[in-house]
Design an enzyme around this catalytic site. Sequence first.
Site, PDB file in Angstrom:
ATOM      1  N   ARG A 116       0.876  -0.893  -0.042  1.00 29.03           N
ATOM      2  CA  ARG A 116      -0.121  -0.054  -0.081  1.00 29.03           C
ATOM      3  C   ARG A 116       0.908   1.248   0.041  1.00 29.03           C
ATOM      4  O   ARG A 116       2.172   0.975   0.110  1.00 29.03           O
ATOM      5  CB  ARG A 116      -1.041  -0.059   1.301  1.00 29.03           C
ATOM      6  CG  ARG A 116      -0.683  -0.713   2.483  1.00 29.03           C
ATOM      7  CD  ARG A 116       0.137  -0.023   3.234  1.00 29.03           C
ATOM      8  NE  ARG A 116       0.302   1.320   3.253  1.00 29.03           N
ATOM      9  CZ  ARG A 116       1.164   2.328   3.430  1.00 29.03           C
ATOM     10  NH1 ARG A 116       2.671   1.822   3.728  1.00 29.03           N
ATOM     11  NH2 ARG A 116       1.145   3.651   3.672  1.00 29.03           N
ATOM     12  N   GLN A 135      -1.732   2.309   9.814  1.00 27.25           N
ATOM     13  CA  GLN A 135      -0.533   2.372   9.183  1.00 27.25           C
ATOM     14  C   GLN A 135       0.481   3.113   9.985  1.00 27.25           C
ATOM     15  O   GLN A 135       1.815   2.840   9.865  1.00 27.25           O
ATOM     16  CB  GLN A 135      -0.720   3.282   7.719  1.00 27.25           C
ATOM     17  CG  GLN A 135      -1.341   2.303   6.801  1.00 27.25           C
ATOM     18  CD  GLN A 135      -2.711   2.562   6.816  1.00 27.25           C
ATOM     19  OE1 GLN A 135      -3.352   2.816   7.733  1.00 27.25           O
ATOM     20  NE2 GLN A 135      -3.370   2.546   5.653  1.00 27.25           N
ATOM     21  N   ASP A 165      -1.932  10.866  -1.838  1.00 22.14           N
ATOM     22  CA  ASP A 165      -2.366   9.989  -3.060  1.00 22.14           C
ATOM     23  C   ASP A 165      -2.621  10.350  -4.198  1.00 22.14           C
ATOM     24  O   ASP A 165      -2.553   9.821  -5.277  1.00 22.14           O
ATOM     25  CB  ASP A 165      -3.556   9.229  -2.309  1.00 22.14           C
ATOM     26  CG  ASP A 165      -2.931   8.195  -1.271  1.00 22.14           C
ATOM     27  OD1 ASP A 165      -2.859   8.679  -0.102  1.00 22.14           O
ATOM     28  OD2 ASP A 165      -2.658   6.959  -1.355  1.00 22.14           O
ATOM     29  N   ASN A 208      -5.349  12.404   0.881  1.00 21.77           N
ATOM     30  CA  ASN A 208      -4.472  11.533   1.572  1.00 21.77           C
ATOM     31  C   ASN A 208      -5.301  10.785   2.694  1.00 21.77           C
ATOM     32  O   ASN A 208      -6.426  10.727   2.686  1.00 21.77           O
ATOM     33  CB  ASN A 208      -3.159  12.220   2.535  1.00 21.77           C
ATOM     34  CG  ASN A 208      -2.114  11.442   3.078  1.00 21.77           C
ATOM     35  OD1 ASN A 208      -1.535  10.588   2.295  1.00 21.77           O
ATOM     36  ND2 ASN A 208      -1.875  11.786   4.033  1.00 21.77           N
TER      37      ASN A 208
HETATM   38  O1  MRU Z   1      -4.576   3.264   2.387  1.00 21.13           O
HETATM   39  P1  MRU Z   1      -2.844   3.194   2.267  1.00 21.13           P
HETATM   40  O2  MRU Z   1      -2.060   2.790   3.080  1.00 21.13           O
HETATM   41  O3  MRU Z   1      -2.415   2.872   0.688  1.00 21.13           O
HETATM   42  O4  MRU Z   1      -2.928   4.926   2.072  1.00 21.13           O
HETATM   43  C1  MRU Z   1      -1.585   5.542   2.067  1.00 21.13           C
HETATM   44  C2  MRU Z   1      -1.451   6.830   2.317  1.00 21.13           C
HETATM   45  O5  MRU Z   1      -2.339   7.619   2.303  1.00 21.13           O
HETATM   46  C3  MRU Z   1      -0.129   7.786   2.205  1.00 21.13           C
HETATM   47  O6  MRU Z   1      -0.049   8.555   3.128  1.00 21.13           O
HETATM   48  C4  MRU Z   1       0.200   7.955   0.746  1.00 21.13           C
HETATM   49  O7  MRU Z   1      -0.147   6.912  -0.257  1.00 21.13           O
HETATM   50  C5  MRU Z   1       1.376   8.644   0.482  1.00 21.13           C
HETATM   51  S1  MRU Z   1       2.628   7.439   0.588  1.00 21.13           S
HETATM   52  C6  MRU Z   1       4.052   7.973  -0.036  1.00 21.13           C
END
Ligand code: MRU
Length: 355
Positions: free
Chosen positions: A50, A204, A245, A255
Amino acid sequence: MVENSNVKTLIWDRKTLKLIDQRKLPFQKVYVECSTFEQVGAAIKDMVVRGAPAIGVTAAYGVALAALQYNNNNDNTDISDFKNYINKSIQFLSSSRPTAVNLFWALDRVKNVLEKHNSISALTEALILEAEKIEKEDVQINYKIGQNALKIFKKEKKLKILTHCNAGALATAGYGTALGVIRSLNSMGLVEKVLVDETRPYLQGARLTAWELEQEKIPYFVITDNMAGYFMSKGEVDVVVVGADRIASNGDAANKIGTFSISVLAKYHKINFYIAAPFSTVDFNTKSGKDIQIEQRPEEEVRQVLGKKIMPDYMPVLNPSFDVTPAKNITSIITEKGVVYPPFKKNLLNTFNSL
Ligand code: MRU
């Protein structure tokens, strides 16, 4: 699955793609091995891997695997049949998650390769090389983002930094974006401590960011998401640094869910709020945050914590996975090409077009 003590987000050996299983960290370090594009798509959907840039790199390798699958399973030498197969794999991979634009950016890059050669063997090699290039570039870009961040902060003051979710090595091909900035600041002795939002529902922050900071010996404390305002009001946060994102052309940034609330709290407390992201996260085709599709994830992620139920199934829950921080709450966007300040609509494009 294989045990591996030398931890890397992804390991590519030109036959298989091994992904560290981010659902199991920090308790277990195991890799999921993918040898088909279908397995890669499932790994993205199921959160084995992810983080926006990591998803992009992984999907590009998914297409490289599709090319290998075609070669292994077909005697057919019809180039258009091969291209159809690759296009189907691209379509499949692009349906894995909707919000992070890096996924579509990386798939577009590999798709463009299809126009460049006219034999199956040349195309297979070119698709593999393009995926490998995307991976290498991502690490270099993150390093540059970290270097550019040093231009923002005074060299004499150690910072108390708040971050949300995981925008580290695990969310990229290496080094990280927001965590890359923190690594870079730490290498200059500029980090007093990092406050890590646990980042419900997927944790996360608590599981991945804390684990990365632990490896790097960067001082940190995990806090629950609802503690951010308290620590800001106590003067315990100098800056907020997060990843993104998808950044719309006007600077609105999607994000991890909860980022918007932090930006509001930061604005209230007059704390600078920075986004660290590569240009592959900027979607110039999306005008504003209103146009960004927000992924809705399964209800179970809210009903459970690490597989343990915290409420019965009949209780209704909602689970939007991202939110949008309006451009007006963002102090600047730290990119590989430089630090971009408002007005973002003009300056994102100018910086992107600069050398
Ligand atoms: O659902 P996820 O864990 O994929 O979400 C990740 C995020 O929101 C991060 O902050 C984003 O992708 C930036 S990663 C360099």
